[in-house]
Design a protein around this motif. Structure first.
Motif, PDB file in Angstrom:
ATOM      1  N   PRO A   9       0.853  -1.278   0.056  1.00  0.00           N
ATOM      2  CA  PRO A   9      -0.165   0.118   0.061  1.00  0.00           C
ATOM      3  C   PRO A   9       0.839   1.285  -0.012  1.00  0.00           C
ATOM      4  O   PRO A   9       1.817   1.246   0.866  1.00  0.00           O
ATOM      5  CB  PRO A   9      -0.763   0.051   1.340  1.00  0.00           C
ATOM      6  CG  PRO A   9      -0.718  -1.552   1.751  1.00  0.00           C
ATOM      7  CD  PRO A   9       0.578  -2.128   1.219  1.00  0.00           C
ATOM      8  N   ARG A  36     -14.113   0.576  -4.179  1.00  0.00           N
ATOM      9  CA  ARG A  36     -14.679   1.742  -3.626  1.00  0.00           C
ATOM     10  C   ARG A  36     -16.017   2.262  -4.489  1.00  0.00           C
ATOM     11  O   ARG A  36     -16.632   2.781  -3.711  1.00  0.00           O
ATOM     12  CB  ARG A  36     -13.452   2.755  -3.566  1.00  0.00           C
ATOM     13  CG  ARG A  36     -12.673   2.565  -2.471  1.00  0.00           C
ATOM     14  CD  ARG A  36     -11.368   3.726  -2.188  1.00  0.00           C
ATOM     15  NE  ARG A  36     -10.423   3.598  -3.377  1.00  0.00           N
ATOM     16  CZ  ARG A  36      -9.405   2.761  -3.432  1.00  0.00           C
ATOM     17  NH1 ARG A  36      -9.338   1.839  -2.404  1.00  0.00           N
ATOM     18  NH2 ARG A  36      -8.662   2.891  -4.430  1.00  0.00           N
ATOM     19  N   TYR A  52     -14.594  -5.285   5.308  1.00  0.00           N
ATOM     20  CA  TYR A  52     -13.158  -5.763   5.177  1.00  0.00           C
ATOM     21  C   TYR A  52     -12.174  -4.824   4.750  1.00  0.00           C
ATOM     22  O   TYR A  52     -11.280  -4.555   5.354  1.00  0.00           O
ATOM     23  CB  TYR A  52     -13.165  -6.886   4.144  1.00  0.00           C
ATOM     24  CG  TYR A  52     -14.005  -8.125   4.203  1.00  0.00           C
ATOM     25  CD1 TYR A  52     -13.300  -9.203   4.844  1.00  0.00           C
ATOM     26  CD2 TYR A  52     -15.226  -8.315   3.313  1.00  0.00           C
ATOM     27  CE1 TYR A  52     -14.259 -10.442   4.859  1.00  0.00           C
ATOM     28  CE2 TYR A  52     -15.958  -9.320   3.882  1.00  0.00           C
ATOM     29  CZ  TYR A  52     -15.437 -10.339   4.693  1.00  0.00           C
ATOM     30  OH  TYR A  52     -16.216 -11.751   4.757  1.00  0.00           O
ATOM     31  N   MET A  53     -12.805  -3.753   3.824  1.00  0.00           N
ATOM     32  CA  MET A  53     -11.855  -2.745   3.313  1.00  0.00           C
ATOM     33  C   MET A  53     -11.517  -1.665   4.644  1.00  0.00           C
ATOM     34  O   MET A  53     -10.383  -1.433   4.870  1.00  0.00           O
ATOM     35  CB  MET A  53     -12.373  -2.123   2.334  1.00  0.00           C
ATOM     36  CG  MET A  53     -12.592  -2.930   1.043  1.00  0.00           C
ATOM     37  SD  MET A  53     -13.573  -2.225  -0.314  1.00  0.00           S
ATOM     38  CE  MET A  53     -11.959  -1.038  -0.967  1.00  0.00           C
ATOM     39  N   LEU A  58      -8.444  -8.288   3.253  1.00  0.00           N
ATOM     40  CA  LEU A  58      -8.609  -8.611   1.802  1.00  0.00           C
ATOM     41  C   LEU A  58     -10.209  -8.958   1.693  1.00  0.00           C
ATOM     42  O   LEU A  58     -10.841  -9.921   2.452  1.00  0.00           O
ATOM     43  CB  LEU A  58      -7.744  -9.780   1.350  1.00  0.00           C
ATOM     44  CG  LEU A  58      -6.356  -9.788   1.045  1.00  0.00           C
ATOM     45  CD1 LEU A  58      -5.536 -10.758   0.426  1.00  0.00           C
ATOM     46  CD2 LEU A  58      -6.042  -8.315   0.282  1.00  0.00           C
ATOM     47  N   ARG A 123       3.552   8.698   2.569  1.00  0.00           N
ATOM     48  CA  ARG A 123       2.687   8.716   1.353  1.00  0.00           C
ATOM     49  C   ARG A 123       1.153   8.646   1.701  1.00  0.00           C
ATOM     50  O   ARG A 123       0.271   9.333   1.226  1.00  0.00           O
ATOM     51  CB  ARG A 123       2.894   7.886   0.398  1.00  0.00           C
ATOM     52  CG  ARG A 123       4.475   8.113  -0.203  1.00  0.00           C
ATOM     53  CD  ARG A 123       4.474   7.151  -1.445  1.00  0.00           C
ATOM     54  NE  ARG A 123       5.797   7.659  -1.893  1.00  0.00           N
ATOM     55  CZ  ARG A 123       6.393   6.871  -3.043  1.00  0.00           C
ATOM     56  NH1 ARG A 123       6.039   5.799  -3.351  1.00  0.00           N
ATOM     57  NH2 ARG A 123       7.569   7.133  -3.517  1.00  0.00           N
ATOM     58  N   MET A 142       2.669  15.936  -3.609  1.00  0.00           N
ATOM     59  CA  MET A 142       1.908  16.394  -4.988  1.00  0.00           C
ATOM     60  C   MET A 142       0.732  17.154  -4.738  1.00  0.00           C
ATOM     61  O   MET A 142      -0.424  16.815  -4.831  1.00  0.00           O
ATOM     62  CB  MET A 142       1.632  15.149  -5.696  1.00  0.00           C
ATOM     63  CG  MET A 142       2.579  14.160  -5.991  1.00  0.00           C
ATOM     64  SD  MET A 142       1.964  12.773  -6.922  1.00  0.00           S
ATOM     65  CE  MET A 142       3.621  11.874  -6.803  1.00  0.00           C
ATOM     66  N   ALA A 201       8.006  10.329  -8.663  1.00  0.00           N
ATOM     67  CA  ALA A 201       7.031   9.619  -9.434  1.00  0.00           C
ATOM     68  C   ALA A 201       7.524   9.366 -10.871  1.00  0.00           C
ATOM     69  O   ALA A 201       7.428   8.471 -11.605  1.00  0.00           O
ATOM     70  CB  ALA A 201       5.850  10.119  -9.404  1.00  0.00           C
TER      71      ALA A 201
END
Ligand code: AP5
Length: 216
Positions: A9, A36, A52-53, A58, A123, A142, A201
């Motif tokens: 992640p 999502r 779960y999320m 998972l 991040r 960013m 990136a």
């Protein structure tokens, strides 16, 4: 060309996949984004997946496989794709091979985006996502031109529910428990390329595109 992006992640799978899709003219398939969308629309699948999320676990294979099969049925996939967030387990890798084999397709290259824990936490804790178009930003790495507003579509930026410290830790633990077998599977198949993803990136993208074009 058919590409799989692996990585913990926050490694930058979504960021890179969006840029690669433009450069290489490939469909971007993110199982996280698809889930999502289902949660936001409160579909049956979304209602089942949400818990779960939010716990950093998972989503059961049966739900994700069904969703993926449906996505593979869409026309844009025929010209090639980038899979972001799938497979995440050895079982999913084998399922993917079976789904593709039925369509006379196979994966050409797997990029493992390798990132350190300090970078990942920085991040994810600063990530901002556009509610409307899904564009990714970061509070410091960013930043959007206007606070809280997407540069691309003017949509509202939000923090993901699973980008909270405890959930980030759980997601990382789940990733670590599954990744070794997955890497071994693709290393044995001779299609695994590891890319250091801690760099800027644009630097990461350049390395990926160079490698992808050398395979094409
Ligand atoms: P998913 O949405 O796939 O989340 P993830 O794998 O945890 O990955 P992330 O989206 O958090 O990170 P990323 O690597 O895409 O990083 P990003 O580019 O956003 O999955 C969410 C959940 O859905 C899972 O926990 C699970 O419950 C479920 N799920 C999904 N797929 C599933 C499956 N196959 N099976 C079962 N369940 C599944 O970048 C992060 C931030 O860093 C951004 O702010 C970005 O701007 C910034 N950034 C990125 N790259 C750089 C860089 N090089 N330098 C500086 N900043 C950078």
């Amino acid at each position: 060309m058919r590409i799989v992006l692996l990585g913990p992640p926050g490694a930058g799978k979504g960021t890179q996949a969006k840029a690669m899709a433009g450069e290489l003219k490939l469909a971007h398939i993110s199982t996280g984004d698809l889930l999502r969308q289902n949660v936001a629309q409160a579909t049956k699948l979304g209602l089942e997946a949400k818990d779960y999320m939010n716990k950093g676990l998972l989503v059961p294979d049966s739900l994700v496989t069904m969703m993926l099969e449906d996505r593979f049925g869409q026309a844009d996939v025929k010209n090639g794709f980038i899979l972001d967030g799938y497979p995440r387990t050895l079982n999913q890798a084998k399922t993917l091979d079976a789904i593709l084999a039925r369509r006379a397709m196979k994966i050409d290259v797997v990029f493992d985006l390798d990132s350190s824990e300090a970078v990942i936490v920085q991040r994810l804790s600063g990530r901002l996502v556009c509610r409307k178009c899904g564009a990714l930003f970061h509070r410091t790495n960013m930043p959007p031109k206007r606070e809280g507003v997407c540069d691309q579509c003017g949509g509202q930026l939000y923090q993901r529910d699973d980008d909270k410290e405890a959930t980030i830790k759980k997601r990382l633990a789940v990733y670590r428990s599954e990744v070794a077998a997955l890497l071994e599977y693709y290393r044995t198949a001779g299609i695994l390329t590891t890319i250091s993803a801690d760099d800027d990136a644009a630097v990461v993208l350049k390395k990926i595109i160079q490698k992808a074009r050398s395979i094409k």
